[in-house]
Each structure stands twice: as structure tokens, then as C-alpha cells.
Design a protein around this motif. Structure first.
Motif, PDB file in Angstrom:
ATOM      1  N   VAL A 291     -23.305  36.857   7.045  1.00  0.00           N
ATOM      2  CA  VAL A 291     -24.214  36.647   8.281  1.00  0.00           C
ATOM      3  C   VAL A 291     -24.151  37.481   9.509  1.00  0.00           C
ATOM      4  N   TYR A 292     -23.067  37.608   9.847  1.00  0.00           N
ATOM      5  CA  TYR A 292     -23.015  38.741  11.020  1.00  0.00           C
ATOM      6  C   TYR A 292     -23.370  40.080  10.948  1.00  0.00           C
ATOM      7  N   VAL A 293     -22.825  40.608   9.816  1.00  0.00           N
ATOM      8  CA  VAL A 293     -23.363  42.198   9.739  1.00  0.00           C
ATOM      9  C   VAL A 293     -24.789  42.122   9.189  1.00  0.00           C
ATOM     10  N   SER A 294     -25.340  41.142   8.773  1.00  0.00           N
ATOM     11  CA  SER A 294     -26.770  41.311   8.275  1.00  0.00           C
ATOM     12  C   SER A 294     -28.088  40.798   9.096  1.00  0.00           C
ATOM     13  N   HIS A 295     -27.722  39.726  10.114  1.00  0.00           N
ATOM     14  CA  HIS A 295     -28.873  39.276  10.345  1.00  0.00           C
ATOM     15  C   HIS A 295     -29.800  39.847  11.557  1.00  0.00           C
ATOM     16  N   HIS A 296     -28.992  40.510  12.309  1.00  0.00           N
ATOM     17  CA  HIS A 296     -29.528  41.257  13.627  1.00  0.00           C
ATOM     18  C   HIS A 296     -30.413  42.427  13.046  1.00  0.00           C
ATOM     19  N   ALA A 297     -29.877  43.365  12.328  1.00  0.00           N
ATOM     20  CA  ALA A 297     -30.595  44.583  11.827  1.00  0.00           C
ATOM     21  C   ALA A 297     -31.707  44.199  10.985  1.00  0.00           C
ATOM     22  N   THR A 298     -31.626  43.044  10.265  1.00  0.00           N
ATOM     23  CA  THR A 298     -32.985  42.508   9.603  1.00  0.00           C
ATOM     24  C   THR A 298     -33.955  42.113  10.451  1.00  0.00           C
ATOM     25  N   LEU A 299     -33.667  41.294  11.541  1.00  0.00           N
ATOM     26  CA  LEU A 299     -34.561  40.533  12.303  1.00  0.00           C
ATOM     27  C   LEU A 299     -35.213  41.676  13.163  1.00  0.00           C
ATOM     28  N   THR A 300     -34.482  42.986  13.502  1.00  0.00           N
ATOM     29  CA  THR A 300     -34.997  43.894  14.146  1.00  0.00           C
ATOM     30  C   THR A 300     -36.126  44.802  13.263  1.00  0.00           C
ATOM     31  N   PHE A 301     -35.686  44.841  11.940  1.00  0.00           N
ATOM     32  CA  PHE A 301     -36.493  45.353  11.183  1.00  0.00           C
ATOM     33  C   PHE A 301     -37.617  44.611  10.824  1.00  0.00           C
ATOM     34  N   PHE A 302     -37.679  43.241  10.894  1.00  0.00           N
ATOM     35  CA  PHE A 302     -38.957  42.476  10.873  1.00  0.00           C
ATOM     36  C   PHE A 302     -39.867  42.660  11.892  1.00  0.00           C
ATOM     37  N   ASP A 303     -39.332  42.549  13.335  1.00  0.00           N
ATOM     38  CA  ASP A 303     -39.854  42.703  14.529  1.00  0.00           C
ATOM     39  C   ASP A 303     -40.656  44.053  14.694  1.00  0.00           C
ATOM     40  N   PHE A 304     -40.226  45.188  14.212  1.00  0.00           N
ATOM     41  CA  PHE A 304     -40.699  46.325  14.606  1.00  0.00           C
ATOM     42  C   PHE A 304     -41.164  47.148  13.406  1.00  0.00           C
ATOM     43  N   TYR A 305     -40.856  46.456  12.324  1.00  0.00           N
ATOM     44  CA  TYR A 305     -41.633  47.327  11.310  1.00  0.00           C
ATOM     45  C   TYR A 305     -42.548  46.311  10.091  1.00  0.00           C
ATOM     46  N   VAL A 306     -42.029  45.054   9.931  1.00  0.00           N
ATOM     47  CA  VAL A 306     -42.746  44.274   8.996  1.00  0.00           C
ATOM     48  C   VAL A 306     -44.072  43.769   9.683  1.00  0.00           C
ATOM     49  N   TYR A 307     -43.698  43.041  10.846  1.00  0.00           N
ATOM     50  CA  TYR A 307     -44.780  42.234  11.334  1.00  0.00           C
ATOM     51  C   TYR A 307     -45.794  43.211  11.820  1.00  0.00           C
ATOM     52  N   PRO A 308     -45.478  44.176  12.636  1.00  0.00           N
ATOM     53  CA  PRO A 308     -46.664  45.228  12.988  1.00  0.00           C
ATOM     54  C   PRO A 308     -47.559  45.554  11.737  1.00  0.00           C
ATOM     55  N   ARG A 309     -46.942  45.826  10.765  1.00  0.00           N
ATOM     56  CA  ARG A 309     -47.860  46.215   9.315  1.00  0.00           C
ATOM     57  C   ARG A 309     -48.564  45.089   8.826  1.00  0.00           C
ATOM     58  N   LEU A 310     -48.149  43.875   8.825  1.00  0.00           N
ATOM     59  CA  LEU A 310     -48.812  42.726   8.457  1.00  0.00           C
ATOM     60  C   LEU A 310     -50.084  42.584   9.497  1.00  0.00           C
ATOM     61  N   TRP A 311     -49.826  42.742  10.675  1.00  0.00           N
ATOM     62  CA  TRP A 311     -50.907  42.721  11.629  1.00  0.00           C
ATOM     63  C   TRP A 311     -52.079  43.804  11.219  1.00  0.00           C
ATOM     64  N   GLU A 312     -51.759  44.764  10.884  1.00  0.00           N
ATOM     65  CA  GLU A 312     -52.511  45.873  10.667  1.00  0.00           C
ATOM     66  C   GLU A 312     -53.268  45.367   9.246  1.00  0.00           C
ATOM     67  N   SER A 313     -52.650  44.937   8.325  1.00  0.00           N
ATOM     68  CA  SER A 313     -53.286  44.676   6.970  1.00  0.00           C
ATOM     69  C   SER A 313     -53.935  43.370   7.056  1.00  0.00           C
ATOM     70  N   HIS A 314     -53.549  42.514   7.781  1.00  0.00           N
ATOM     71  CA  HIS A 314     -53.886  40.801   7.887  1.00  0.00           C
ATOM     72  C   HIS A 314     -54.319  40.616   9.464  1.00  0.00           C
ATOM     73  N   PRO A 315     -55.211  40.843   9.871  1.00  0.00           N
ATOM     74  CA  PRO A 315     -55.476  40.742  11.333  1.00  0.00           C
ATOM     75  C   PRO A 315     -55.235  39.222  11.586  1.00  0.00           C
ATOM     76  N   ALA A 316     -55.913  38.539  10.607  1.00  0.00           N
ATOM     77  CA  ALA A 316     -56.104  37.056  11.128  1.00  0.00           C
ATOM     78  C   ALA A 316     -54.717  36.273  10.899  1.00  0.00           C
ATOM     79  N   TRP A 317     -53.600  36.965  10.474  1.00  0.00           N
ATOM     80  CA  TRP A 317     -52.346  36.319  10.535  1.00  0.00           C
ATOM     81  C   TRP A 317     -51.564  36.436  11.829  1.00  0.00           C
ATOM     82  N   ARG A 318     -52.151  37.377  12.649  1.00  0.00           N
ATOM     83  CA  ARG A 318     -51.459  37.678  13.910  1.00  0.00           C
ATOM     84  C   ARG A 318     -51.265  36.561  14.758  1.00  0.00           C
ATOM     85  N   HIS A 319     -52.061  35.678  15.105  1.00  0.00           N
ATOM     86  CA  HIS A 319     -51.923  34.421  15.821  1.00  0.00           C
ATOM     87  C   HIS A 319     -50.835  33.383  15.451  1.00  0.00           C
TER      88      HIS A 319
END
Length: 372
Positions: A291-319
């Protein structure tokens, strides 16, 4: 956590070791580590979600502030007692090797993700982060340093070794170095590690009295009393952030790591007596490294890569994604999923060596095991 064995520190014969599980592990210590890593994940999720500290999750994370890392280092100290009987060579084969391998494997990824966010990604910065201890996986780095210090001071009386463990943090606080996050993390938890190492019998005795009302009362008073001082100073005294403020806060936080520890042990014992909770939190506590070695980098990946691309492809999901409570729930689920994935990797032949490397061979071979 392996069951404790006799250490060099003398103690009354009436202070027997605590009951252990059939596997030879101390259940409340596993729960303490489980509570710690859950608290670390919660802190990263809550502080990473916009508006997360203003949700109901915020106070829960805040309550765990004085417990999560002190409990990690306290338990690490409790079960590092054999360190004081070894030399540096033995320490390398039995302990440091098992900490260094996952640190060297995962720190470059953790550091690279952080530097990428701040547009500072160069191989020089990554190498420097590995050498000086990157904020992402600083626990492994610091734990190696503490173990080396424990061996160096092994011939000193326990009271002197513990006293000396306070010196680096106090010197850094007075010299303004605590303003740097890396220095703060590296020095803050040395005393609680050394207290657990040299006075382990006191915490095992405390664990046996975890349901004794007077014991609960003084532990709660110690915990709540210093929390009132610490939070009151933060709210009404400190202004801004500079070397002086960082040093003063560090001294208060240093005391905080000690005053919170007894209550943390008692809470861990309580959790270990609840069957379903003990199985869940104890399991996490026995497998904190994945858990320790994996969770922080994965959260960062979602916050700065996955979520922004989801907002671009599905704007209605942003809220939905931007809602703090939803974001926190998703973050916790991500921590569970990636922790489970890396736990699975730890069971695959050869691949598991990135987390739990095989023992090194040496001429006078002795069994080598390690827990983090």
C-alpha cells in the motif's frame, strides 16, 4: 510483526510478553500499523481533493494526524530490538537490504511523478531525490537511518540513546532547517523510534492495561492536553511560514509524537479485540509495504492525468468528480485497488522481489527476515 524476544534492556520479570496470534505476531501491533497506513492514505486523499478538508472526512483525518506516523515508527522501534545486538554488517544483511531494495525500485517513480507536476523532471533531480530521501517514500529512507543510528548507539545506556535521538531534531529546529520538508520528516520521528526500541517493555505493559480505566484516563489526558496546546498555538500564535515558525512548530510536534503514542497503543489494542475489524485492519497492517509504495503515485496519476482527460471527454461528469465527497470516496477505492494489486504482485515468483527481495548470501549464513 514477529513476536518480541528478550532484548538487552533489563526489565522486571513480572513484565511478560503480550499474547500473540498463532502465527507468532502481535495483533495490536499489526492493527497499529494498519491504522497508520489507513491514516496516511486518508490524509493523501483528503488533502488531494479540492475542498476535502471541509468535508466530514477532514476531522477524521485531522484526528489521526498525531497518530499515523508516530505509530509507524513506534512499532518499528518495538520490533527492531535485535538491532542493538548487531554490528553494521549484520544489520545490512538482516534489515537494511530489505528496506533498500523497494526504496530504490519505487522512489524514482514517485520522484518523477512529483517533478513532472512541477515541470522539473530531469534525471539529475530524480537521482538527487533518491540520494537525499524523496518526500514520497521517505519512511523507508528514514527507517534505514534510524536503524543505523540504533546500532551506532547500541552500547549506550537506554536513557542516553533516547536523549541523543532528540538532538538532531532540536538542532535543526534552532538552526531553521525544519522549514525544509525533507529535514522535518527525516528527524521528527527518531525519538519515538528510540523510545519504542529501548523501552518496549513499557508499551507491552501498557497494551495489557488498555481496558484499565485509570490507564485510559491518563493516556487520554496526555493526548488531548497536548493536542489542545499544539492546535491552540497553531490557531492563535503562529503567523505565516518562515524558519522561526517552522522550528517552533517542530518542537511542539516533537513532543506531540511522544504524548500521542500511549493513546495510539490503547486504540490499537481496542481495534485488535473487535473480531471483524481486527481481521481487516490487522491484514492491512501485515501488508503495509504494497500500500505504501503504490498509493501516493497512483493518486497523483489520477489527479493530474486521468481526471483531466475524463473532464475533456465527458464534461458532464466533471461536477461528479469535482464533488469533494465523491472525489474522496474514489480516492479511497483507488488506494484499496492499487494496494490489492501490489499485494498480488508480492505473491508472484520473482516479481515479488521488488517488494520483498530474497536474502543476500554470506559466508556465515543465518536466517534473514524483515518486516516493514
Amino acid at each position: 510483526m514477529n513476536a518480541p524476544a528478550q532484548s538487552q534492556t533489563r526489565r522486571p520479570s513480572s513484565q511478560r510478553q503480550p499474547a500473540t496470534a498463532a502465527s507468532g505476531r502481535v495483533n495490536w501491533a499489526d492493527c497499529a500499523k494498519g491504522l497508520s497506513i489507513i491514516g496516511v492514505c486518508l490524509m493523501h486523499v483528503v488533502t488531494g481533493a479540492p475542498g476535502g478538508t471541509d468535508t466530514a472526512w477532514g476531522p477524521i483525518s485531522s484526528f489521526l494526524d498525531p497518530l499515523r506516523m508516530p505509530l509507524f515508527f513506534l512499532v518499528s522501534g518495538l520490533f527492531a530490538h535485535r538491532v542493538i545486538t548487531r554490528n553494521l554488517e549484520d544489520l545490512w544483511y538482516r534489515r537494511l537490504w530489505f528496506l533498500l531494495v523497494p526504496y530504490l525500485i519505487f522512489t524514482p517513480f514517485q520522484a518523477a511523478s512529483r517533478f513532472y507536476i512541477y515541470d522539473e523532471l530531469t534525471w539529475q533531480n530524480v537521482v538527487r531525490a533518491v540520494i537525499v530521501g524523496d518526500p514520497g517514500l521517505w519512511f523507508l529512507y528514514t527507517l534505514m537511518v534510524y536503524n543505523i543510528a540504533a546500532v551506532v548507539l547500541r552500547r549506550q545506556p537506554p536513557w542516553l540513546a533516547v536523549t541523543l535521538s532528540f538532538v538532531p531534531a532540536l538542532v535543526a529546529a534552532m538552526s531553521g532547517l525544519m522549514v525544509h520538508q525533507g529535514v522535518h520528516q527525516a528527524l521528527m520521528y527518531g525519538p519515538i523510534f528510540f523510545i519504542g526500541l529501548h523501552y518496549r517493555w513499557a508499551f507491552f505493559q501498557l497494551s495489557r492495561r488498555a481496558f484499565h480505566l485509570p490507564t485510559i484516563a491518563w493516556a487520554l489526558l496526555l493526548f488531548a492536553g497536548w493536542e489542545a496546546v499544539y492546535r491552540g498555538m497553531q490557531a492563535f500564535y503562529f503567523e505565516g511560514w518562515n524558519e522561526a515558525v517552522a522550528g517552533q512548530q517542530a518542537v511542539l510536534a516533537l513532543v506531540r509524537t511522544v504524548t500521542a503514542a500511549p493513546m495510539g497503543v490503547i486504540i490499537a489494542v481496542w481495534l485488535s479485540r473487535i473480531p471483524v475489524v481486527e481481521k481487516m485492519i490487522g491484514f492491512v497492517g501485515r501488508h503495509t509495504l504494497p500500500v505504501y509504495v503504490s498509493h501516493h503515485a497512483t493518486l497523483t496519476f489520477f489527479d493530474f492525468y486521468v481526471y483531466p482527460r475524463l473532464w475533456e471527454s465527458h464534461p458532464a461528469w466533471r461536477h461528479l468528480i469535482d464533488d469533494p465527497n465523491t472525489r474522496i470516496i474514489w480516492g479511497l477505492l483507488i488506494c484499496i485497488a492499487v494496494g490489492g494489486l501490489f499485494y498480488g504482485i508480492s505473491k508472484i515468483p520473482v516479481l515479488k522481489w521488488c517488494l520483498y527481495p530474497p536474502p543476500l548470501r554470506r559466508r556465515t549464513a543465518t536466517p534473514a527476515t524483515a518486516t516493514v
